[in-house]
Design a protein around this motif. Structure first.
Motif, PDB file in Angstrom:
ATOM      1  N   HIS A  98       0.798  -1.233   0.000  1.00  0.00           N
ATOM      2  CA  HIS A  98       0.000   0.000   0.000  1.00  0.00           C
ATOM      3  C   HIS A  98       0.830   1.282   0.000  1.00  0.00           C
ATOM      4  CE1 HIS A  98       0.941  -0.135   4.227  1.00  0.00           C
ATOM      5  NE2 HIS A  98       0.213   0.925   4.506  1.00  0.00           N
ATOM      6  N   ASP A  99       2.076   1.214   0.483  1.00  0.00           N
ATOM      7  CA  ASP A  99       2.896   2.430   0.436  1.00  0.00           C
ATOM      8  C   ASP A  99       3.188   2.829  -1.017  1.00  0.00           C
ATOM      9  OD1 ASP A  99       3.155   2.748   3.271  1.00  0.00           O
ATOM     10  OD2 ASP A  99       4.535   1.055   3.246  1.00  0.00           O
ATOM     11  N   SER A 100       3.327   1.823  -1.891  1.00  0.00           N
ATOM     12  CA  SER A 100       3.538   2.142  -3.302  1.00  0.00           C
ATOM     13  C   SER A 100       2.300   2.830  -3.885  1.00  0.00           C
ATOM     14  CB  SER A 100       3.865   0.876  -4.107  1.00  0.00           C
ATOM     15  OG  SER A 100       5.215   0.502  -3.892  1.00  0.00           O
ATOM     16  N   THR A 101       1.109   2.410  -3.447  1.00  0.00           N
ATOM     17  CA  THR A 101      -0.109   3.105  -3.891  1.00  0.00           C
ATOM     18  C   THR A 101      -0.056   4.556  -3.445  1.00  0.00           C
ATOM     19  OG1 THR A 101      -1.363   1.064  -3.652  1.00  0.00           O
ATOM     20  CG2 THR A 101      -2.636   3.092  -3.822  1.00  0.00           C
ATOM     21  N   ARG A 102       0.314   4.766  -2.187  1.00  0.00           N
ATOM     22  CA  ARG A 102       0.393   6.133  -1.674  1.00  0.00           C
ATOM     23  C   ARG A 102       1.354   6.957  -2.513  1.00  0.00           C
ATOM     24  NH1 ARG A 102       1.298   5.450   4.841  1.00  0.00           N
ATOM     25  NH2 ARG A 102      -0.633   4.374   5.347  1.00  0.00           N
ATOM     26  N   VAL A 103       2.509   6.376  -2.820  1.00  0.00           N
ATOM     27  CA  VAL A 103       3.554   7.136  -3.501  1.00  0.00           C
ATOM     28  C   VAL A 103       3.283   7.271  -5.007  1.00  0.00           C
ATOM     29  CG1 VAL A 103       5.998   7.081  -4.158  1.00  0.00           C
ATOM     30  CG2 VAL A 103       5.321   6.644  -1.786  1.00  0.00           C
ATOM     31  N   TYR A 104       2.831   6.192  -5.647  1.00  0.00           N
ATOM     32  CA  TYR A 104       2.689   6.237  -7.109  1.00  0.00           C
ATOM     33  C   TYR A 104       1.325   6.755  -7.563  1.00  0.00           C
ATOM     34  CZ  TYR A 104       7.112   3.843  -7.550  1.00  0.00           C
ATOM     35  OH  TYR A 104       8.445   3.541  -7.500  1.00  0.00           O
ATOM     36  N   GLN A 105       0.241   6.390  -6.891  1.00  0.00           N
ATOM     37  CA  GLN A 105      -1.080   6.826  -7.348  1.00  0.00           C
ATOM     38  C   GLN A 105      -1.482   8.176  -6.761  1.00  0.00           C
ATOM     39  OE1 GLN A 105      -1.109   3.084  -7.237  1.00  0.00           O
ATOM     40  NE2 GLN A 105      -0.748   3.664  -9.355  1.00  0.00           N
ATOM     41  N   PHE A 106      -0.929   8.504  -5.618  1.00  0.00           N
ATOM     42  CA  PHE A 106      -1.451   9.689  -4.940  1.00  0.00           C
ATOM     43  C   PHE A 106      -0.485  10.873  -4.882  1.00  0.00           C
ATOM     44  CE2 PHE A 106      -4.465   6.501  -3.682  1.00  0.00           C
ATOM     45  CZ  PHE A 106      -5.664   7.186  -3.574  1.00  0.00           C
ATOM     46  N   LEU A 107       0.765  10.666  -5.306  1.00  0.00           N
ATOM     47  CA  LEU A 107       1.755  11.743  -5.172  1.00  0.00           C
ATOM     48  C   LEU A 107       1.361  12.997  -5.954  1.00  0.00           C
ATOM     49  CD1 LEU A 107       4.518  12.407  -3.906  1.00  0.00           C
ATOM     50  CD2 LEU A 107       5.580  11.620  -6.009  1.00  0.00           C
ATOM     51  N   ASP A 108       1.033  12.806  -7.249  1.00  0.00           N
ATOM     52  CA  ASP A 108       0.726  13.958  -8.094  1.00  0.00           C
ATOM     53  C   ASP A 108      -0.731  13.962  -8.521  1.00  0.00           C
ATOM     54  OD1 ASP A 108       3.107  15.408  -8.317  1.00  0.00           O
ATOM     55  OD2 ASP A 108       3.957  13.813  -9.549  1.00  0.00           O
ATOM     56  N   SER A 109      -1.553  13.244  -7.771  1.00  0.00           N
ATOM     57  CA  SER A 109      -2.909  13.067  -8.262  1.00  0.00           C
ATOM     58  C   SER A 109      -3.850  14.068  -7.599  1.00  0.00           C
ATOM     59  CB  SER A 109      -3.331  11.633  -7.974  1.00  0.00           C
ATOM     60  OG  SER A 109      -4.532  11.612  -7.286  1.00  0.00           O
ATOM     61  N   PRO A 110      -4.910  14.408  -8.321  1.00  0.00           N
ATOM     62  CA  PRO A 110      -5.890  15.324  -7.749  1.00  0.00           C
ATOM     63  C   PRO A 110      -6.731  14.652  -6.657  1.00  0.00           C
ATOM     64  CG  PRO A 110      -6.625  14.537  -9.892  1.00  0.00           C
ATOM     65  CD  PRO A 110      -5.254  13.975  -9.678  1.00  0.00           C
TER      66      PRO A 110
END
Ligand SMILES: Nc1ncnc2c1ncn2[C@@H]1O[C@H](COP(=O)(O)OP(=O)(O)OP(=O)(O)O)[C@@H](O)[C@H]1O
Ligand SMILES: [Mg+2]
Length: 227
Positions: A98-110
């Motif tokens: 889940h940390d990868s989700t936080r970093v990859y899906q949510f880093l630059d996402s609206p």
């Protein structure tokens, strides 16, 4: 009896896959049952959802729906692979979680952090990593390793640009470690493979000892109650 759930996180080329193999060998030599798995994917249902996302079919539904699909994939992976293994008492080593989700899906996402937290709560309700090893390498080293793995070649302009993004992701992983120090341990992945493997083995052995100690304490408490 419940097992131990360990996730490996960090950027591309940080050594996650290499170190999971090494740790699995170490733990199996010590007599543990070990299950290794990975995200995205990890179960047939999760793989099917991943194909839907990669095909672009979900794009029209928007980033929120895509995040929900990722969460559905994770729920399937937990229900079919991770949960049953932990219930058997196995040690589960998962390559990204889940940390990868936080970093990859949510880093630059609206998408807002609230949605991320709600999705985490509904998917990770019973299964939250006991330990997360964050392999930390400078962005250029990770990129160079990944390039070498692909067969070499000169660094191009796009890779150079990508390095800035890698560095931001690296910082995002380090911030997670800061926020959850009980769960996360940052390991210097720039060291030689054997050094990293030895460090990880020591960390995990300590955790297993602590868990055993706690379990003994609990059963002593319980026997006192029975008497
Ligand atoms: N400590 C290390 N020192 C030198 N080379 C390493 C080290 N760890 C891994 N490598 C090499 O770097 C490459 C990338 O390692 P690995 O595939 O384990 O990284 P990864 O974190 O799983 O990457 P990805 O996120 O792309 O899957 C491999 O060729 C591997 O042999
Ligand atoms: Mg890998």
């Amino acid at each position: 009896m419940t097992g131990m759930f360990i996730t490996f996180e960090g950027g591309e080329g940080s050594g996650k896959t290499t170190q999971i193999v090494r740790l699995a060998e170490h733990l199996r030599r010590a007599g543990h049952n070990v299950v290794t798995t990975r995200e995205p994917g990890g179960s047939p249902g999760a793989d099917a959802i991943r194909h839907v996302i990669l095909s672009g079919a979900a794009e029209a539904l928007g980033p929120e729906m895509e995040a929900i699909l990722f969460a559905a994939a994770r729920a399937d992976h937990i229900a079919l692979v991770i949960g049953p293994a932990l219930a058997r008492g196995d040690i589960v080593l998962c390559d990204r979680f889940h940390d990868s989700t936080r970093v990859y899906q949510f880093l630059d996402s609206p998408l807002d952090r609230g949605l991320m937290q709600r999705l985490e709560r509904s998917t990770l309700d019973d299964v939250y990593p006991d330990l997360t090893l964050i392999l930390d390498v400078p962005a250029d080293l990770g990129a160079a390793r990944a390039r070498e793995r692909r067969g070499g070649g000169e660094i191009d302009r796009f890779e150079k640009e990508a390095e800035t993004l890698h560095e931001r992701r690296r910082q995002a992983f380090l911030k997670i470690a800061e926020e959850e120090p009980e769960r996360c341990i940052v390991v210097d992945g720039a060291q030689p493979i054997d050094t990293v493997a030895a460090e990880i083995a020591e960390i995990v052995d300590d955790r297993l000892d602590a868990a055993r100690f706690e379990a003994v304490g609990q059963s002593l408490d319980a026997s006192r109650l029975v008497r």
